[in-house]
Design a protein around this motif. Structure first.
Motif, PDB file in Angstrom:
ATOM      1  N   ASN A  33       1.847 -34.411   9.273  1.00 37.45           N
ATOM      2  CA  ASN A  33       1.297 -35.269   8.335  1.00 37.45           C
ATOM      3  C   ASN A  33      -0.392 -35.242   8.521  1.00 37.45           C
ATOM      4  O   ASN A  33      -0.816 -35.483   9.685  1.00 37.45           O
ATOM      5  N   PRO A  34      -1.112 -34.964   7.589  1.00 38.44           N
ATOM      6  CA  PRO A  34      -0.734 -34.773   6.148  1.00 38.44           C
ATOM      7  C   PRO A  34       0.415 -33.506   5.621  1.00 38.44           C
ATOM      8  O   PRO A  34       0.400 -32.840   6.608  1.00 38.44           O
TER       9      PRO A  34
ATOM     10  N   GLN B 207      15.703 -33.862   9.769  1.00 39.45           N
ATOM     11  CA  GLN B 207      16.015 -33.274   8.500  1.00 39.45           C
ATOM     12  C   GLN B 207      14.719 -33.306   7.717  1.00 39.45           C
ATOM     13  O   GLN B 207      13.863 -33.852   7.838  1.00 39.45           O
ATOM     14  N   ASN B 208      14.477 -32.311   6.729  1.00 41.71           N
ATOM     15  CA  ASN B 208      13.584 -32.275   6.096  1.00 41.71           C
ATOM     16  C   ASN B 208      13.495 -33.337   4.725  1.00 41.71           C
ATOM     17  O   ASN B 208      14.421 -33.191   4.142  1.00 41.71           O
ATOM     18  N   ILE B 209      12.452 -33.779   4.353  1.00 36.93           N
ATOM     19  CA  ILE B 209      12.128 -34.793   3.201  1.00 36.93           C
ATOM     20  C   ILE B 209      11.340 -34.266   2.268  1.00 36.93           C
ATOM     21  O   ILE B 209      10.231 -33.998   2.385  1.00 36.93           O
ATOM     22  N   ASN B 210      12.018 -33.998   1.050  1.00 40.27           N
ATOM     23  CA  ASN B 210      11.311 -33.187   0.017  1.00 40.27           C
ATOM     24  C   ASN B 210      10.693 -34.163  -1.112  1.00 40.27           C
ATOM     25  O   ASN B 210      11.290 -34.870  -1.715  1.00 40.27           O
ATOM     26  N   LEU B 211       9.407 -33.911  -1.188  1.00 38.99           N
ATOM     27  CA  LEU B 211       8.628 -34.948  -2.148  1.00 38.99           C
ATOM     28  C   LEU B 211       7.795 -33.968  -3.189  1.00 38.99           C
ATOM     29  O   LEU B 211       6.664 -34.420  -3.601  1.00 38.99           O
TER      30      LEU B 211
ATOM     31  N   SER C 228       0.042 -35.912  -5.286  1.00 42.40           N
ATOM     32  CA  SER C 228      -0.675 -35.902  -4.017  1.00 42.40           C
ATOM     33  C   SER C 228      -1.282 -37.482  -4.087  1.00 42.40           C
ATOM     34  O   SER C 228      -1.534 -37.908  -4.906  1.00 42.40           O
ATOM     35  N   GLY C 229      -1.378 -37.838  -2.747  1.00 40.78           N
ATOM     36  CA  GLY C 229      -1.774 -39.211  -2.546  1.00 40.78           C
ATOM     37  C   GLY C 229      -1.097 -39.608  -1.130  1.00 40.78           C
ATOM     38  O   GLY C 229      -0.668 -39.149  -0.232  1.00 40.78           O
TER      39      GLY C 229
ATOM     40  N   ILE D  88       0.579 -38.914   3.934  1.00 38.22           N
ATOM     41  CA  ILE D  88      -0.286 -38.490   2.887  1.00 38.22           C
ATOM     42  C   ILE D  88      -0.015 -36.967   2.407  1.00 38.22           C
ATOM     43  O   ILE D  88       0.350 -36.062   3.279  1.00 38.22           O
ATOM     44  N   LYS D  89       0.470 -36.964   1.144  1.00 39.67           N
ATOM     45  CA  LYS D  89       0.697 -35.645   0.633  1.00 39.67           C
ATOM     46  C   LYS D  89      -0.563 -34.866  -0.017  1.00 39.67           C
ATOM     47  O   LYS D  89      -1.255 -35.572  -0.708  1.00 39.67           O
ATOM     48  N   ARG D  90      -0.709 -33.797   0.523  1.00 39.59           N
ATOM     49  CA  ARG D  90      -2.034 -32.921   0.099  1.00 39.59           C
ATOM     50  C   ARG D  90      -1.580 -32.372  -1.356  1.00 39.59           C
ATOM     51  O   ARG D  90      -0.497 -32.028  -1.704  1.00 39.59           O
TER      52      ARG D  90
END
Length: 315
Positions: free
Chosen positions: A248-249, A285-289, A294-295, A313-315
């Motif tokens: 995170n990010p 577990q992976n959480i795919n977004l 981004s935001g 925060i997604k880059r």
């Protein structure tokens, strides 16, 4: 002709993007309009947008589309026993009502200041105190946090009974508490959720010290944590509240680490909209977004022990 159409559409969108709407309302005590004080406007993530004075019991903000909180503060000289109160009649941002502005403004965002008992002239001798500081990590670690509101909520009952505020050293104190009373301490810092709280029991003119809080502002797990048995290392506190997302990010996905059973995960954007939902999630577990832009997002994790909200925060 087609070029003109695209230019026209662009002008319309630019106008909408800069559109100004209004959030307005009144501020009163239990009987009359508040004559002096101010109102603050916050984004949903706790960012302060504006602060204005109360004029003849009214206020008005010019705003752009978004999701907001509004909090009213009475002049402490005129309203010494009234709490800072958010729209929704709450002294704490997490239980306040949000205001969504999309294509129009909103009026009647009215606030009635919450009043607490005046114990200043009493013979009560109960006392509690503590310190609020920044937690582990970052260049502010260990620094005191001044100007933080601390509210006393009666247990059981949920009635607000007192207030205080930290001084320049991050210290708060509350005296003249009556016997045979119990309170939960609520620390209000907009945008930073409370992970845990102290409970104060006054039975025989007790004086209770070291009711300290640590405020973690890191992206990993921002929150307000109690200091238990002298622990001041936020990593040790996290061991008792082990729900994390990492990295995170992140770019496309993150992982969740939890010692508690995960029931569901919901992802909310800054407009307050839930944009992703996950069920039957396992720890690590992976959480795919990948499909989200981004935001900044709020990750609402429901576990067997309750709901925890983390900022991602997604880059």
């Amino acid at each position: 002709m087609k070029k003109f159409f695209y230019i026209l559409v662009g002008v319309i969108y630019a106008h909408l993007g800069n559109a100004q709407y209004t959030i307005s309302g009144t501020v009163s005590d239990s009987t009359n309009a508040v004559s002096s004080g101010y109102v603050k406007l916050f984004l949903i993530d706790g960012t302060l947008v504006d602060s204005i004075g109360i004029f003849s019991g009214s206020y008005s903000f010019n705003v752009s589309p978004g999701v907001y909180y509004v909090a009213a503060y009475g002049d402490t000289n005129l309203y010494p026993n009234h709490l800072k109160t958010y729209y929704g009649q709450s002294p704490h941002w997490q239980t306040a009502n949000t205001i969504s502005i999309i294509t129009s403004g909103i009026s009647n965002v009215d606030i009635t200041l919450i009043e607490v008992p005046d114990w200043s002239g009493s013979n009560n001798k109960g006392f509690c105190s503590g310190v609020i500081t920044y937690g582990y990590g970052g260049n502010k670690a260990g620094d005191p946090i001044p100007g933080v509101d601390v509210i006393l909520e009666q247990v059981p009952g949920g009635i607000y009974k007192g207030k205080t505020r930290t001084n320049s050293q991050g210290e708060y104190k509350k005296s003249k508490l009556p016997n045979n009373s119990e309170y939960r301490l609520i620390v209000d810092i907009p945008g930073i959720p409370m992970d845990s709280s102290h409970t104060v029991s006054i039975l025989n003119n007790d004086s209770i010290f070291n009711l300290d809080f640590i405020v973690d502002t890191t992206q990993l797990s921002a929150g307000i944590y109690v200091v238990i048995n002298g622990l001041t290392n936020i990593e040790k506190l996290h061991a008792e509240h082990p729900v994390f997302i990492y990295p995170n990010p992140f770019r496309e996905e993150f992982f969740i680490n939890s010692n508690e059973e995960i029931i569901s995960i919901r992802v909310r954007n800054l407009n307050g909209e839930f944009v992703k939902n996950f069920s039957s999630v396992q720890s690590l577990q992976n959480i795919n977004l990948t499909t989200l832009p981004s935001g900044t997002y709020f990750i609402e994790i429901t576990t067997s022990q309750g709901i925890k909200t983390l900022k991602g925060i997604k880059r």
